[in-house]
Design an enzyme around this catalytic site. Structure first.
Site, PDB file in Angstrom:
ATOM      1  N   ASN A   7      58.147  36.402  30.487  1.00  0.00           N
ATOM      2  CA  ASN A   7      58.187  35.970  31.662  1.00  0.00           C
ATOM      3  C   ASN A   7      59.479  36.075  32.214  1.00  0.00           C
ATOM      4  O   ASN A   7      60.381  35.280  32.277  1.00  0.00           O
ATOM      5  CB  ASN A   7      57.432  34.547  32.013  1.00  0.00           C
ATOM      6  CG  ASN A   7      57.374  34.336  33.412  1.00  0.00           C
ATOM      7  OD1 ASN A   7      58.077  34.698  34.319  1.00  0.00           O
ATOM      8  ND2 ASN A   7      57.006  32.829  33.481  1.00  0.00           N
ATOM      9  N   ARG A  88      54.427  39.063  32.443  1.00  0.00           N
ATOM     10  CA  ARG A  88      53.692  38.073  33.540  1.00  0.00           C
ATOM     11  C   ARG A  88      54.194  38.682  34.601  1.00  0.00           C
ATOM     12  O   ARG A  88      55.385  38.777  34.959  1.00  0.00           O
ATOM     13  CB  ARG A  88      54.183  36.677  33.299  1.00  0.00           C
ATOM     14  CG  ARG A  88      53.610  35.926  34.278  1.00  0.00           C
ATOM     15  CD  ARG A  88      54.261  34.996  35.066  1.00  0.00           C
ATOM     16  NE  ARG A  88      53.997  34.319  35.969  1.00  0.00           N
ATOM     17  CZ  ARG A  88      54.500  33.273  36.822  1.00  0.00           C
ATOM     18  NH1 ARG A  88      55.729  32.927  36.632  1.00  0.00           N
ATOM     19  NH2 ARG A  88      53.852  32.716  37.712  1.00  0.00           N
ATOM     20  N   HIS A 177      48.486  31.578  39.989  1.00  0.00           N
ATOM     21  CA  HIS A 177      48.065  30.737  38.693  1.00  0.00           C
ATOM     22  C   HIS A 177      46.961  31.425  38.213  1.00  0.00           C
ATOM     23  O   HIS A 177      46.101  30.745  37.391  1.00  0.00           O
ATOM     24  CB  HIS A 177      47.724  29.333  39.141  1.00  0.00           C
ATOM     25  CG  HIS A 177      48.978  28.491  39.374  1.00  0.00           C
ATOM     26  ND1 HIS A 177      48.796  27.689  40.401  1.00  0.00           N
ATOM     27  CD2 HIS A 177      50.294  28.439  39.062  1.00  0.00           C
ATOM     28  CE1 HIS A 177      50.045  26.878  40.743  1.00  0.00           C
ATOM     29  NE2 HIS A 177      50.862  27.530  39.673  1.00  0.00           N
ATOM     30  N   ARG A 236      56.750  21.868  47.543  1.00  0.00           N
ATOM     31  CA  ARG A 236      55.978  22.333  48.755  1.00  0.00           C
ATOM     32  C   ARG A 236      55.333  21.672  49.559  1.00  0.00           C
ATOM     33  O   ARG A 236      54.555  20.960  49.000  1.00  0.00           O
ATOM     34  CB  ARG A 236      55.217  23.847  48.072  1.00  0.00           C
ATOM     35  CG  ARG A 236      56.197  24.865  47.449  1.00  0.00           C
ATOM     36  CD  ARG A 236      55.421  25.963  46.903  1.00  0.00           C
ATOM     37  NE  ARG A 236      56.199  26.334  45.480  1.00  0.00           N
ATOM     38  CZ  ARG A 236      55.486  26.960  44.655  1.00  0.00           C
ATOM     39  NH1 ARG A 236      54.162  27.015  44.581  1.00  0.00           N
ATOM     40  NH2 ARG A 236      56.139  27.315  43.497  1.00  0.00           N
ATOM     41  N   GLU A 379      49.257  30.122  29.318  1.00  0.00           N
ATOM     42  CA  GLU A 379      49.111  31.432  29.916  1.00  0.00           C
ATOM     43  C   GLU A 379      49.925  32.472  28.932  1.00  0.00           C
ATOM     44  O   GLU A 379      49.666  33.591  29.108  1.00  0.00           O
ATOM     45  CB  GLU A 379      50.336  31.364  31.141  1.00  0.00           C
ATOM     46  CG  GLU A 379      49.283  30.376  32.423  1.00  0.00           C
ATOM     47  CD  GLU A 379      50.238  29.907  33.374  1.00  0.00           C
ATOM     48  OE1 GLU A 379      51.187  28.685  33.113  1.00  0.00           O
ATOM     49  OE2 GLU A 379      50.425  30.350  34.669  1.00  0.00           O
TER      50      GLU A 379
END
Ligand code: ADP
Length: 393
Positions: A7, A88, A177, A236, A379
């Site tokens: 990643n 990713r 996601h 957020r 993940e």
């Protein structure tokens, strides 16, 4: 077979090397502050944790040190032992609905999609290039966060704005996601021995999204054109009325970009509580009666409940609700509050079973109208599994 999951961020590179025969993590770690003063890396293997400072001018420096260390620490004997690398990738646009082997076209497409993910895709491209330079023969795979959501119907992914914005500029809901929601779907389908499930997957980390899944396919998801939309998150705001933007621009003399930055970085749990974006701090605040923390927690929970209730109806009932990621896996309190607010749907929690952190557990009570599970996400493993499958083909 050994597969590395990568990643790459703008100044960081996270890695995880799996032995795929038993899905064991051989080594994992992080290179930080790439291209910034004070760069360093951390490598975790067996019971060891190694942290060192090193000059990291760019991602290629990080990759070179990483590979050199893997051999030096005898985690692998030679670089040929790495059979594949999975990257990713945050944005796959409308082109990518599945993971793919990285060709020149794929890496150029990832770069082109930077328009839609300016903070992420350029960094992913650098990560890919760095590995291509050092390991030119090792097959690589791109695993997109948006891919799982490409099965949404037009009426669910379009915004009610001029249609040409979609055809000309790609303005639509993409969702994020996806790799996590896909992992959750796979894990719970295996557990229950069924592929024909209606699932609502709640990924609650710093960023969060709720996804409706039917027969293994995404039907709808709470994030949108960008990861700013949907539920209340750490920093957020989630869904807001966009008219707030010009209003605050005028009131505070800010640019649209600055207001958007406030939406992304100064809102959510942090914005409401004024204390922290970390749900543990919010829970501490709640326990001492801090009113703004109590308010932030209520708004966070309500925003999740709103999406679950919406998707419950869209799916025509639900078989399983899953909680995952930092908060979903580790905050019994958040799960309890969410499930208790769903009482009207006959969903009931087993408080004792819910008292769990980070473990695959059924937390619904026997008289609940649907199952509720805590499912730790992975993940990195999902990326490695896609990589293995594609290079074995
Ligand atoms: P990211 O989106 O950065 O991958 P994570 O999935 O790691 O985030 O989740 C981070 C969030 O998980 C933070 O808000 C953190 O407070 C929360 N979290 C981690 N451990 C706990 C815990 N024990 N109780 C409540 N929240 C937790």
């Amino acid at each position: 077979m050994k597969i590395m999951s990568i990643n790459a961020g703008s100044s960081s590179l996270k890695f995880c090397l799996f032995e795929m025969d038993n899905k064991e993590v051989l080594v994992s770690g992080l290179f930080e502050r790439i291209g910034i003063e004070g760069s360093k890396y951390t490598i975790k293997y067996q019971d060891y944790k190694l942290t060192e400072e090193a000059e990291l001018k760019d991602h290629e420096d990080a990759v070179k040190i990483l590979l050199q260390k893997l051999v030096e620490l005898k985690i692998i004997n030679s670089l040929e032992e790495i059979d594949g690398i999975g990257h990713r990738i945050v944005h796959g646009g409308m082109e990518y609905s599945k993971s793919v082997i990285i060709t020149n076209k794929v890496s150029e497409d990832i770069l082109k999609l930077s328009d839609l993910a300016p903070l992420h895709n350029p960094a992913h491209y650098l990560g890919i290039k760095a590995f291509q330079d050092v390991l030119p023969k090792t097959p690589m795979v791109a695993v997109f966060d948006t891919a799982f959501h490409q099965t949404m119907e037009e009426e669910n992914y379009l915004y009610a704005v001029p249609y040409e914005w979609y055809t000309k500029y790609g303005v639509r809901k993409y969702g994020f996601h996806g790799t996590s929601h896909r992992y959750i779907t796979k894990r719970i389908s295996e557990e229950l021995g069924r592929d024909d499930l209606k699932i609502i997957s709640c990924h609650l980390g710093n960023g969060g999204s709720v996804t409706a899944i039917k027969d293994g396919k995404c039907v709808n998801t709470s994030m949108g054109f960008t990861p700013l939309a949907g539920i209340v998150m750490g920093t957020r705001c989630g869904d807001v009325d966009s008219s707030i933007i010009p209003y605050i621009m005028e009131k505070e003399g800010k640019s649209a970009g600055e207001v958007l930055n406030d939406f992304n970085k100064k809102s959510g749990l942090l914005g409401i509580s004024g204390v922290s974006s970390d749900s543990r701090d919010i829970e501490d605040g709640v326990s001492v009666g801090n009113e703004r923390c109590i308010l932030a927690e209520k708004m966070f929970v309500n925003s999740i409940v709103k999406y679950i209730a919406d998707y419950y109806v869209q799916l025509g009932g639900v078989d399983v609700i899953c909680f995952t990621a930092g908060i979903g896996e580790r905050s019994p309190e958040t799960r309890r509050m969410v499930i208790e607010k769903l009482a009207a749907l006959g969903i009931k929690i087993d408080l004792e079973a819910n008292n769990v952190k980070g473990k695959f557990t059924k937390i619904s009570s026997d008289n609940s109208s649907c199952l509720v599970y805590v499912v730790p996400t992975d993940e990195e493993l999902m990326i490695a599994m896609d990589t293995m499958e594609l290079i074995n083909r």
